[in-house]
Design a protein around this motif. Sequence first.
Motif, PDB file in Angstrom:
ATOM      1  N   GLN A   1      59.534   7.533  64.179  1.00 56.74           N
ATOM      2  CA  GLN A   1      60.016   6.673  63.508  1.00 56.74           C
ATOM      3  C   GLN A   1      60.317   5.684  64.036  1.00 56.74           C
ATOM      4  O   GLN A   1      60.851   5.263  65.174  1.00 56.74           O
ATOM      5  CB  GLN A   1      61.354   7.813  62.744  1.00 56.74           C
ATOM      6  CG  GLN A   1      60.664   9.385  61.882  1.00 56.74           C
ATOM      7  CD  GLN A   1      59.965   8.860  60.871  1.00 56.74           C
ATOM      8  OE1 GLN A   1      60.761   8.172  59.883  1.00 56.74           O
ATOM      9  NE2 GLN A   1      59.180   9.354  60.925  1.00 56.74           N
TER      10      GLN A   1
ATOM     11  N   ILE B   1      62.699   2.338  67.866  1.00 55.51           N
ATOM     12  CA  ILE B   1      61.653   3.734  67.509  1.00 55.51           C
ATOM     13  C   ILE B   1      62.334   5.034  68.177  1.00 55.51           C
ATOM     14  O   ILE B   1      62.697   5.050  69.815  1.00 55.51           O
ATOM     15  CB  ILE B   1      60.046   3.186  68.168  1.00 55.51           C
ATOM     16  CG1 ILE B   1      59.703   1.756  67.668  1.00 55.51           C
ATOM     17  CG2 ILE B   1      59.530   4.402  67.550  1.00 55.51           C
ATOM     18  CD1 ILE B   1      59.097   0.807  68.272  1.00 55.51           C
TER      19      ILE B   1
ATOM     20  N   ASN C   1      54.804   5.295  59.818  1.00 49.97           N
ATOM     21  CA  ASN C   1      55.987   6.015  60.351  1.00 49.97           C
ATOM     22  C   ASN C   1      54.897   7.456  60.152  1.00 49.97           C
ATOM     23  O   ASN C   1      53.975   7.785  59.617  1.00 49.97           O
ATOM     24  CB  ASN C   1      57.254   6.069  60.440  1.00 49.97           C
ATOM     25  CG  ASN C   1      57.842   5.406  60.819  1.00 49.97           C
ATOM     26  OD1 ASN C   1      58.049   4.468  61.693  1.00 49.97           O
ATOM     27  ND2 ASN C   1      58.718   4.141  59.433  1.00 49.97           N
TER      28      ASN C   1
END
Length: 171
Positions: A52, A30, A115
């Motif tokens: 993200q 991540i 995200n």
Amino acid sequence: EVSGNWNPATHARPIGSRQLAVGSGPERGIAVELPQIVTSSDKEIIIPVRVQGAANKEIISYEFDLRYDPAVIQPQAVPVDVAKTVSRGLMVVTNPNEPGLLRVVVYGPLPIDENGLLLNLIFTAVGAVGSISSLTFERIMFNEGEPRVEFTDGQIEISRSDRKTTSYSEN
């Protein structure tokens, strides 16, 4: 106990007990990013934190410690807002009691499913024109440490301008 890995009747289940499909390769981590912001003094500052690689990883909790310069910025009474973010269904607990350190824990029953904007931090600019505060993750963890996290620190600069500028690094 939010991850579901504690079972009093048997041994604890490992956190990463899901198996990857054959040939799918290693699971990606991540990425969390804080912005570079230029703002004027005595203003509320909304600091968007972006993520993200969090979608579809069964993330139901995360926590971090954020360092900042309390002579430049100070957290507001409610320093975190998750409305209209990917964390919108989660609950937030904060501890801003130590000047220069904001501790944040976010948790809930439903996983993050996309995200984007993870959450907004809410501070007030209190520093003199020209002062700068780094925004530094001292510690950040999703679930109980899986998956791994890469992060980009940010910065707040106090300017004469009434214009607020927010930018992120080029990745």
